[in-house]
Write an enzyme that holds these catalytic residues in place. Structure first.
Site, PDB file in Angstrom:
ATOM      1  N   HIS A  62       0.542 -21.152  35.758  1.00 42.55           N
ATOM      2  CA  HIS A  62      -0.082 -22.262  35.014  1.00 42.55           C
ATOM      3  C   HIS A  62      -1.574 -22.229  35.356  1.00 42.55           C
ATOM      4  CE1 HIS A  62       3.903 -24.258  34.349  1.00 42.55           C
ATOM      5  NE2 HIS A  62       4.170 -23.707  35.522  1.00 42.55           N
ATOM      6  N   PHE A  63      -2.400 -21.876  34.366  1.00 40.88           N
ATOM      7  CA  PHE A  63      -3.835 -21.746  34.650  1.00 40.88           C
ATOM      8  C   PHE A  63      -4.695 -22.879  34.075  1.00 40.88           C
ATOM      9  CE2 PHE A  63      -3.806 -16.841  35.573  1.00 40.88           C
ATOM     10  CZ  PHE A  63      -3.285 -17.079  36.826  1.00 40.88           C
ATOM     11  N   ASN A  94       1.991 -25.705  29.159  1.00 42.77           N
ATOM     12  CA  ASN A  94       1.827 -27.152  29.437  1.00 42.77           C
ATOM     13  C   ASN A  94       0.405 -27.490  29.848  1.00 42.77           C
ATOM     14  OD1 ASN A  94       2.307 -25.694  31.826  1.00 42.77           O
ATOM     15  ND2 ASN A  94       2.993 -27.516  32.917  1.00 42.77           N
ATOM     16  N   HIS A 176      12.900 -24.277  31.778  1.00 47.07           N
ATOM     17  CA  HIS A 176      12.785 -25.037  33.031  1.00 47.07           C
ATOM     18  C   HIS A 176      14.032 -25.904  33.066  1.00 47.07           C
ATOM     19  CE1 HIS A 176      10.436 -27.463  36.121  1.00 47.07           C
ATOM     20  NE2 HIS A 176      11.566 -28.134  35.957  1.00 47.07           N
ATOM     21  N   ASP A 304       5.247 -19.245  39.513  1.00 42.65           N
ATOM     22  CA  ASP A 304       5.058 -20.624  39.067  1.00 42.65           C
ATOM     23  C   ASP A 304       3.774 -21.206  39.676  1.00 42.65           C
ATOM     24  OD1 ASP A 304       5.524 -23.009  37.771  1.00 42.65           O
ATOM     25  OD2 ASP A 304       7.088 -23.690  39.126  1.00 42.65           O
ATOM     26  N   HIS A 308      -2.996 -27.775  41.805  1.00 45.90           N
ATOM     27  CA  HIS A 308      -3.446 -29.175  41.713  1.00 45.90           C
ATOM     28  C   HIS A 308      -4.455 -29.373  42.835  1.00 45.90           C
ATOM     29  CE1 HIS A 308      -0.362 -30.419  38.830  1.00 45.90           C
ATOM     30  NE2 HIS A 308       0.511 -29.734  39.541  1.00 45.90           N
TER      31      HIS A 308
HETATM   32  O1  DOR Z   1       6.031 -27.916  40.108  1.00 43.85           O
HETATM   33  C1  DOR Z   1       5.759 -27.578  38.971  1.00 43.85           C
HETATM   34  N1  DOR Z   1       4.506 -27.634  38.526  1.00 43.85           N
HETATM   35  N2  DOR Z   1       6.733 -27.157  38.163  1.00 43.85           N
HETATM   36  C2  DOR Z   1       6.528 -26.949  36.854  1.00 43.85           C
HETATM   37  O2  DOR Z   1       7.440 -26.612  36.144  1.00 43.85           O
HETATM   38  C3  DOR Z   1       5.193 -27.183  36.262  1.00 43.85           C
HETATM   39  C4  DOR Z   1       4.159 -27.044  37.272  1.00 43.85           C
HETATM   40  C5  DOR Z   1       2.815 -27.506  36.823  1.00 43.85           C
HETATM   41  O3  DOR Z   1       2.383 -27.111  35.731  1.00 43.85           O
HETATM   42  O4  DOR Z   1       2.151 -28.224  37.572  1.00 43.85           O
END
Ligand code: DOR
Length: 440
Positions: A62-63, A94, A176, A304, A308
């Protein structure tokens, strides 16, 4: 004149044996592998004592671009990738706005072409009403369905919508697998106060049954429609046992290092840093996930990578977001495990290089062989160094593995025959390409 010759490397074969030799790259491809290549080249690397493997393909990252580039963007995420020996990545939808149509996909493809140091592919995100886009967009590595809620607002958990998506089209569906109804019910029942710093509660709310119910549901849909299914980040003993009993031919699955190398005891030290979806589990689950990998029940490894900021992470639960960065530590973690006897070099290549290429039909990658793309990772297999937050390339600026001593760090990462990561530094001006996917 070759573009690049790497000399004296321990060149890995798929069976895990190595031979010391040279490898020449030209026009983005592996032009020659031989005991000695004496023809001139624009660049020459003496790799004596180092291990050469195919570039790692990380099939789940997830970038955050567009929408949350304070955490990561395609440039910073790809720089973290090549630091970790990852030469190609598949990125999730997402972001904000989410990647749910051709326009958003084109935007990401153009942005990645201009900024990504690694090769790239993107998932198209399912909503309950974008079926036409799911089947028509191009290029996409697959459809992503969030059956349970996670970061962002993509969620499809109604049976009618899931039937529609599974029943119409051929493209790979990656799920997921967490059951939204159970997540909601358990959150209501178990989250006594509005907020808490007992982050371990996350693993209790999203318990193993939460994952198993959704995995069973996805398997049933795949069997009903004969649909190609990839189950993302398996995390429980129960799911491994279920798939060991019966794994239809059209189904593949993956595990991520966080579920192999972290467990619920780590909440004590890491707090919300260890919070992710699906959550980390009690230690016996990791044992079963390792066994699942060795037995071929689990096909591949993804990270994955879910960056954050620490500022957000330090909020109390449930405001604290789920996810941990991982793209730059997966290979060192696995090579360290390999050297501790937990797996073989053949398995590491299978799980992280050739396997992802096979699962997603990525052409011409995942093997060290003449005419394959020259995506290569050269590894200093002897030096042990700790993971340090200060050295992390991801914009998140931290790692759940900070302080761990790992042995097997990439020294050079080569994308399309060009050196992009060179002993701790990114070379400017090298960009990856859009990956091509063969239809299932
Ligand atoms: O812990 C997660 N964070 N699981 C996910 O499926 C999405 C990801 C995120 O995009 O932060």
């Amino acid at each position: 004149m070759y573009d690049l010759v790497i000399c004296n490397a321990a060149i890995a074969h798929p069976d895990g044996t190595t031979h010391t030799g040279d490898i020449a790259c030209q026009n983005g491809r592996i032009a020659k592998i031989d005991n000695l290549i004496s023809a001139p080249s624009h660049e020459h690397i003496d790799a004596a004592g180092q291990l050469l493997i195919p570039g790692v393909i990380d099939p789940q990252v997830h970038f955050r671009e567009p929408g949350a580039t304070d955490k990561e963007d395609l440039e910073s995420g790809s720089r973290a990738a090549v630091r970790g020996g990852v030469t190609s990545f598949l990125e999730m939808p997402n972001c904000n706005p989410p990647t749910t149509d051709q326009q958003q996909l084109d935007w990401k493809l153009a942005r990645a072409a201009a900024t990504s140091t690694a090769n790239f592919g993107f998932f198209i995100g399912a909503t309950s009403d974008n079926l036409e886009a799911l089947n028509s967009v191009n290029p996409a590595c697959g459809i992503k369905i969030f059956m349970g809620s996670s970061t962002g607002n993509l969620l499809v958990d109604e049976q009618e919508a899931l039937d529609r998506i599974f029943g119409d089209g051929q493209r790979l569906i990656a799920v997921h697998a967490e059951d939204e109804t159970r997540i909601q019910a358990r959150t209501r029942a178990m989250l006594a106060q509005e907020e808490t710093t007992d982050y371990g509660l996350h693993s209790q709310i999203r318990d193993p049954q939460t994952a198993l119910i959704a995995t069973e549901r996805a398997l049933a849909l795949s069997e009903k429609y004969g649909r190609r299914l990839h189950i993302l980040h398996l995390s429980t003993s129960e799911e491994v046992a279920r798939l060991r009993r019966h794994k239809p031919e059209q189904v593949t699955c993956e595990v991520i290092p966080n579920h192999l190398f972290l467990d619920t005891d780590d909440y004590g030290k890491l707090g919300s840093r260890a919070q992710m979806n699906p959550p980390i589990r009690s230690p016996d689950n990791a044992t079963d996930l390792w066994r699942g990998l060795h037995q071929g029940v689990i096909d591949i490894i993804a990270t994955d990578h879910a960056p954050h900021t620490l500022e957000e992470k330090t909020q109390p639960y449930p405001k604290s977001p789920s996810g941990m960065p991982g793209v730059e530590t997966s290979l060192p973690l696995m090579l360290t495990a390999m050297q501790a006897g937990q797996c073989t070099l053949a398995e590491v290549q299978q799980w992280m290089c050739s396997g992802p290429a096979r699962v997603y039909g990525i052409k011409n990658k995942g093997h060290l062989a003449e005419d394959f793309d020259a995506d290569l990772t050269l590894v200093d297999i002897k030096t042990t160094r700790p993971v340090r937050d200060e050295e992390v390339f991801s914009r998140a600026g931290w790692s759940p593995y900070a302080g761990r001593e790992l042995t097997g760090w990439p020294s050079y990462t080569i994308v399309g025959g060009q050196v992009v990561f060179d002993n701790g530094r990114i070379r400017p001006g090298v960009f990856g390409k859009a990956l091509e996917f063969q239809a299932p």
